[in-house]
Enzyme design. Structure first.
Site, PDB file in Angstrom:
ATOM      1  N   SER A 293      37.925 -16.322 -13.939  1.00 46.92           N
ATOM      2  CA  SER A 293      36.849 -16.321 -14.920  1.00 46.92           C
ATOM      3  C   SER A 293      37.122 -15.295 -16.021  1.00 46.92           C
ATOM      4  O   SER A 293      37.464 -14.151 -15.748  1.00 46.92           O
ATOM      5  CB  SER A 293      35.537 -15.999 -14.213  1.00 46.92           C
ATOM      6  OG  SER A 293      34.502 -15.966 -15.139  1.00 46.92           O
ATOM      7  N   GLY A 294      37.009 -15.720 -17.265  1.00 43.52           N
ATOM      8  CA  GLY A 294      37.220 -14.822 -18.392  1.00 43.52           C
ATOM      9  C   GLY A 294      38.658 -14.777 -18.879  1.00 43.52           C
ATOM     10  O   GLY A 294      38.993 -14.036 -19.798  1.00 43.52           O
TER      11      GLY A 294
ATOM     12  N   THR B   3      38.621 -21.886 -21.478  1.00 43.23           N
ATOM     13  CA  THR B   3      37.812 -22.699 -22.386  1.00 43.23           C
ATOM     14  C   THR B   3      38.289 -22.523 -23.822  1.00 43.23           C
ATOM     15  O   THR B   3      38.390 -23.495 -24.579  1.00 43.23           O
ATOM     16  CB  THR B   3      36.324 -22.319 -22.239  1.00 43.23           C
ATOM     17  OG1 THR B   3      35.975 -22.504 -20.875  1.00 43.23           O
ATOM     18  CG2 THR B   3      35.436 -23.155 -23.117  1.00 43.23           C
TER      19      THR B   3
ATOM     20  N   SER C  43      30.692 -17.763 -19.859  1.00 40.19           N
ATOM     21  CA  SER C  43      31.346 -18.345 -18.692  1.00 40.19           C
ATOM     22  C   SER C  43      30.930 -19.804 -18.481  1.00 40.19           C
ATOM     23  O   SER C  43      29.743 -20.134 -18.507  1.00 40.19           O
ATOM     24  CB  SER C  43      30.981 -17.514 -17.464  1.00 40.19           C
ATOM     25  OG  SER C  43      31.695 -17.972 -16.362  1.00 40.19           O
ATOM     26  N   SER C  44      31.911 -20.661 -18.278  1.00 40.53           N
ATOM     27  CA  SER C  44      31.604 -22.075 -17.989  1.00 40.53           C
ATOM     28  C   SER C  44      31.006 -22.150 -16.594  1.00 40.53           C
ATOM     29  O   SER C  44      31.599 -21.639 -15.652  1.00 40.53           O
ATOM     30  CB  SER C  44      32.867 -22.923 -18.013  1.00 40.53           C
ATOM     31  OG  SER C  44      33.651 -22.625 -19.128  1.00 40.53           O
TER      32      SER C  44
ATOM     33  N   GLY D  39      36.411 -20.554 -13.638  1.00 41.17           N
ATOM     34  CA  GLY D  39      37.488 -19.809 -12.999  1.00 41.17           C
ATOM     35  C   GLY D  39      37.062 -19.148 -11.697  1.00 41.17           C
ATOM     36  O   GLY D  39      35.873 -18.950 -11.442  1.00 41.17           O
TER      37      GLY D  39
ATOM     38  N   GLU E 246      36.026 -16.602  -9.045  1.00 41.42           N
ATOM     39  CA  GLU E 246      35.245 -15.388  -9.260  1.00 41.42           C
ATOM     40  C   GLU E 246      34.816 -14.752  -7.948  1.00 41.42           C
ATOM     41  O   GLU E 246      34.529 -15.427  -6.966  1.00 41.42           O
ATOM     42  CB  GLU E 246      34.028 -15.666 -10.161  1.00 41.42           C
ATOM     43  CG  GLU E 246      33.056 -16.670  -9.619  1.00 41.42           C
ATOM     44  CD  GLU E 246      31.938 -17.030 -10.594  1.00 41.42           C
ATOM     45  OE1 GLU E 246      32.065 -16.799 -11.809  1.00 41.42           O
ATOM     46  OE2 GLU E 246      30.912 -17.547 -10.112  1.00 41.42           O
TER      47      GLU E 246
HETATM   48  P1  ATP Z   1      35.270 -18.974 -17.187  1.00 38.98           P
HETATM   49  O1  ATP Z   1      36.053 -19.394 -16.004  1.00 38.98           O
HETATM   50  O2  ATP Z   1      34.282 -17.893 -16.846  1.00 38.98           O
HETATM   51  O3  ATP Z   1      34.652 -20.096 -17.923  1.00 38.98           O
HETATM   52  P2  ATP Z   1      37.335 -18.839 -19.212  1.00 38.98           P
HETATM   53  O4  ATP Z   1      38.678 -18.705 -18.620  1.00 38.98           O
HETATM   54  O5  ATP Z   1      36.921 -20.167 -19.689  1.00 38.98           O
HETATM   55  O6  ATP Z   1      36.280 -18.213 -18.190  1.00 38.98           O
HETATM   56  P3  ATP Z   1      36.916 -18.054 -21.936  1.00 38.98           P
HETATM   57  O7  ATP Z   1      35.457 -18.269 -22.050  1.00 38.98           O
HETATM   58  O8  ATP Z   1      37.821 -19.067 -22.515  1.00 38.98           O
HETATM   59  O9  ATP Z   1      37.266 -17.769 -20.424  1.00 38.98           O
HETATM   60  O10 ATP Z   1      37.318 -16.650 -22.587  1.00 38.98           O
HETATM   61  C1  ATP Z   1      36.542 -15.501 -22.428  1.00 38.98           C
HETATM   62  C2  ATP Z   1      36.534 -14.706 -23.711  1.00 38.98           C
HETATM   63  O11 ATP Z   1      37.826 -14.183 -23.952  1.00 38.98           O
HETATM   64  C3  ATP Z   1      36.201 -15.518 -24.956  1.00 38.98           C
HETATM   65  O12 ATP Z   1      34.834 -15.588 -25.176  1.00 38.98           O
HETATM   66  C4  ATP Z   1      36.916 -14.747 -26.044  1.00 38.98           C
HETATM   67  O13 ATP Z   1      36.125 -13.648 -26.462  1.00 38.98           O
HETATM   68  C5  ATP Z   1      38.125 -14.155 -25.336  1.00 38.98           C
HETATM   69  N1  ATP Z   1      39.349 -14.977 -25.561  1.00 38.98           N
HETATM   70  C6  ATP Z   1      39.826 -15.955 -24.786  1.00 38.98           C
HETATM   71  N2  ATP Z   1      40.963 -16.467 -25.277  1.00 38.98           N
HETATM   72  C7  ATP Z   1      41.229 -15.786 -26.405  1.00 38.98           C
HETATM   73  C8  ATP Z   1      42.276 -15.831 -27.407  1.00 38.98           C
HETATM   74  N3  ATP Z   1      43.295 -16.690 -27.321  1.00 38.98           N
HETATM   75  N4  ATP Z   1      42.211 -14.966 -28.436  1.00 38.98           N
HETATM   76  C9  ATP Z   1      41.208 -14.090 -28.529  1.00 38.98           C
HETATM   77  N5  ATP Z   1      40.199 -13.981 -27.635  1.00 38.98           N
HETATM   78  C10 ATP Z   1      40.193 -14.812 -26.592  1.00 38.98           C
HETATM   79 MG    MG Z   2      35.373 -21.390 -19.343  1.00 39.95          MG
END
Ligand code: ATP
Ligand code: MG
Length: 738
Positions: A182-183, A187, A235-236, A464, A466
């Site tokens: 997660s994070g 997404t 977070s998704s 992701g 967690e």
């Molecule tokens: P989850 O499993 O909780 O959904 P995730 O893997 O989908 O997590 P994201 O929501 O895609 O995580 O990313 C978390 C945060 O990290 C985003 O809101 C953004 O601020 C930052 N982030 C992610 N990827 C990038 C990137 N390529 N460049 C800059 N910032 C990023």
């Molecule tokens: Mg996500």
């Protein structure tokens, strides 16, 4: 001093040659380089992006990225210095490829230089920079468009482009799997890939509409399905598998979204420091006064029980007001008319009102509704009779021997029924929303003729892995899903044999036991069934020392990503997710078109058990396996790191199996392609008539270099090749050239 001269081949695309020109020490300035005899052409697997080249020369792995000023003549020394600074772009080039420390050091070097992407063969590893690196512009997209995977520096766009080209050239469905905790940035990666297609794929008016809808489905789904958690502000809380359909011209003509397991329990409860789904805050913060009045809402989130549990209605990184505008615009792009928007928002508001419905016990201990005002709003928003809803909230109906028996609920049961209704209404509306988006994404034959030969590119973005201090059913589902995904990846890419998990279905079975099943009997059953499994532990099964760290109501699983202790409290309830019959019936009579659609009358008459949350993500495994027997080779592993925290990174490298991945890539061929496709792509070089070449010599050189290139291509960058394969490759090439 060794000097190298980088030359493009004629097309400037497929590969580059390195001519080793000079090994002599005391060459005078401005004198031409004497040409050396051997070898005339050094084969290499190389990437060129602007002035960046990586290749292998003898025992040297050279990465010329950022070295030298003219980008053409470079000394080996400066090249090696540059490599020291920025690391290698592909882990298969690591000299010490078995060392985890070297792996992490390479990631660290690159991260320091803002190079967040690195390959392991065709797998892309990405480290979340948590800042805007300005590497996603149109110019960046152009740089990757139509360019071979190995020629450009690692990027998500390279993965996107490569999948797209495989889809077009090989006409085979593709899938990009994105995994990470997660994070980590899954997404964001999905969105960037979609943007890449939106910008680079062929356009037409109809196609533009589809592109717009594909892009705009994201803010809507995120508003309803994402939330702030302790690990990620966005977070998704659902899994998403999106198909993009491309027509024979390579233009996106449609799409389809499959959603998995929305974390519905968040609607009624959030842990400290977490929020409910974004849409609630967006509506309160951004909704026009007039709209809020119609919905009977006040701006302040503190007024709503369902929004106060996490005690963090405002988040500095989120602008609910702006997001609201984005969502409103997106809703119209994906074909929502005003009535539908009003119905949808009425449901969002009704969930907030439901949360504020309170009960008091009468003399018999039966629950009575004390908040008449909420019932009034609910009746209006959901289009139901107020009195019917009130009674349904405090009674339950059971059909026994064909007779309907009504019994009153006590306080606890009434609160349970209310929350169950809120979850059901929200959860079903979410599914409806996905359906509605799918309708707007569906290919319309009149608009896009010729789609029948369409190929499909799938993007998987799930919640992701967690681990929190307290882990319950939700984490169990999410982590199980991730575990399955990891297993699927191993099966499909590393081809190692993995046993099916025996535990699948255990939870469901226990929930089906009538009457006497409780969380504790579930735990006992679990103990009985999997007691000998080395990855499973409970208080009872643990030894003296470990026992202290496990509560009686807990069990511990060793996931691929580490140990997680789950509390079984609430497991059965959450899985059953029971909604009393009379509440269902009330909803069936709703005049809100969405609610009416979500609660079908047949549910009341069907003998079949009502829908429960089923922990069966393997269903999507199967779908994948059928759909993408070969195409699922693209994968993006996202790593999360605010700064480069080595412990955190090491943990993720380990659980994502990146070292194993690297080992497998190194042992075999780093880059793979089916023989037929390879032949299809390269035969043109060999069959060229002689006359196309100026001289016999040129032809000879061409043949030789082709042979060497093919050879090195087959070998992979420097994979340890098996003698037989090498022999076979060389012979094939010989035959080819003849
Ligand atoms: P989850 O499993 O909780 O959904 P995730 O893997 O989908 O997590 P994201 O929501 O895609 O995580 O990313 C978390 C945060 O990290 C985003 O809101 C953004 O601020 C930052 N982030 C992610 N990827 C990038 C990137 N390529 N460049 C800059 N910032 C990023
Ligand atoms: Mg996500």
């Amino acid at each position: 001093e060794l000097r190298v001269w980088m030359l493009h081949n004629n097309s400037g695309k497929e590969c580059c040659w390195v001519h080793v020109l000079n090994c002599c020490k005391d060459k005078q300035e401005n004198q031409p380089f004497p040409t050396i005899k051997v070898p005339a052409v050094v084969p290499l697997v190389c990437w060129s992006h602007e002035r960046s080249y990586s290749f292998r020369l003898g025992n040297f792995a050279v990465d010329l990225q950022a070295a030298g000023s003219d980008g053409i003549r470079l000394t080996m020394e400066s090249a090696l210095t540059a490599r020291d600074r920025v690391g290698v772009q592909d882990f298969v080039l690591l000299e010490n490829f078995t060392s985890e420390a070297a792996f992490i050091e390479n990631l660290r070097k690159r991260f320091k230089e803002n190079l967040i992407y690195t390959y392991i063969g065709s797998v892309l590893v990405s480290v979340n920079p948590y800042k805007d690196l300005e590497i996603y512009s149109k110019q960046h997209m152009e740089r990757y468009r139509g360019v071979s995977f190995y020629e450009v520096s690692p990027h998500l766009y390279a993965i996107a482009d490569n999948s797209y080209r495989s889809l077009r050239i090989e006409r085979k469905d593709q899938c990009i799997l994105i995994s990470g905790e997660s994070g980590a940035g899954k997404t964001e990666a999905t969105k960037k890939i979609l943007q890449y297609y939106a910008v680079t794929c062929p356009a037409s008016d109809q196609v533009e509409t589809v592109k717009d809808r594909l892009l705009q489905s994201n803010p809507v789904l995120e508003a309803f399905g994402n939330a702030k958690t302790l690990r990620n502000d966005n977070s998704s809380r659902f899994g998403k598998y999106m198909d993009v359909q491309f027509d024979y011209k390579g233009a996106p003509v449609g799409g389809h979204i499959l959603n998995y397991l929305l974390e519905k329990s968040r609607v009624v409860h959030q842990n400290h420091g977490e929020r409910n789904f974004h849409i609630f805050y967006q509506l309160l913060e951004g909704g026009e006064d007039d709209l809020l009045r119609r919905l009977g809402l006040e701006k302040n989130p503190q007024q709503y029980h369902y929004l106060v549990k996490g005690q963090c209605a405002r988040v500095s990184s989120i602008s609910d007001k702006n997001d609201w505008k984005v969502v409103r615009r997106a809703l119209s792009v994906i074909n929502f008319n005003d009535n539908e928007v009003e119905d949808l928002l009425s449901i969002v508001a009704s969930v907030l009102h439901l949360g504020n419905v309170q009960f008091a016990a009468d003399e018999q201990g039966n629950a009575q509704v004390t908040t008449e005002n909420q019932i009034k709003y609910l009746a209006r928003l959901l289009g139901v009779e107020g009195s019917v809803l009130r009674e349904a909230l405090i009674h339950k109906t059971i059909i026994a021997k064909g007779e309907e028996l009504v019994s009153p609920l006590n306080l606890e049961q009434a609160a349970y029924a209310r929350d169950a209704l809120a979850k059901a209404v929200y959860g079903r509306t979410f599914s409806w929303l996905v359906n509605k988006i799918n309708k707007s994404l569906a290919y319309k034959e009149a608009e896009c003729p010729g789609w029948r030969s369409a190929t499909v590119l799938g993007l998987l973005d799930i919640y992701g892995f967690e681990v929190f201090q307290h882990n319950s059913f939700e984490q169990f589902c999410i982590n199980y899903c991730n575990e399955k995904l990891q297993q699927l990846f191993i099966e499909l890419t590393l081809k190692s044999e993995q046993e099916e998990y025996e535990s699948e279905g255990i939870a469901d079975e226990e929930c089906l036991r009538p009457g006497d099943a409780t969380d504790m009997t579930f735990l006992e059953k679990l103990e009985e069934t999997v007691k000998n499994h080395p990855h499973f532990l409970t208080h009872k099964l643990a030894d003296q020392k470990t026992r202290k760290s496990l509560g009686r109501e807990e069990f511990r699983l060793l996931h691929y990503a580490g140990e997680v202790t789950y509390s079984v409290t609430g497991f059965l309830d959450k899985n059953n997710d029971l909604l009393f019959r009379n509440l269902k019936e009330t909803m069936c009579n709703s005049e809100n078109t969405i609610i009416n659609h979500c609660f079908e009358r047949t549910e009341l008459t069907d003998k079949k058990r009502p829908e429960t949350v089923k922990v069966r993500p393997s269903a999507f495994n199967r779908k994948f396996l059928q759909q993408y027997p070969y195409g699922l080779h693209m994968r993006c592993a996202c790593l999360s790191s605010c700064r480069f925290d080595e412990v955190l990174i090491r943990h993720q490298v380990k659980y994502l199996g990146l070292m194993e991945n690297l080992r497998v890539r190194r042992a075999g061929f780093a880059y793979r392609r089916k023989y037929e496709i390879f032949l299809q792509r390269t035969k043109i070089f060999i069959r060229f008539p002689k006359t196309l070449f100026a001289t016999e010599d040129a032809l000879e050189i061409r043949k030789q270099s082709l042979a060497i290139t093919i050879q090195s291509w087959w070998r992979g960058t420097q994979g340890r090749r098996k003698a037989s394969k090498k022999k076979w490759a060389v012979e094939t090439i010989r035959r080819f050239i003849k």
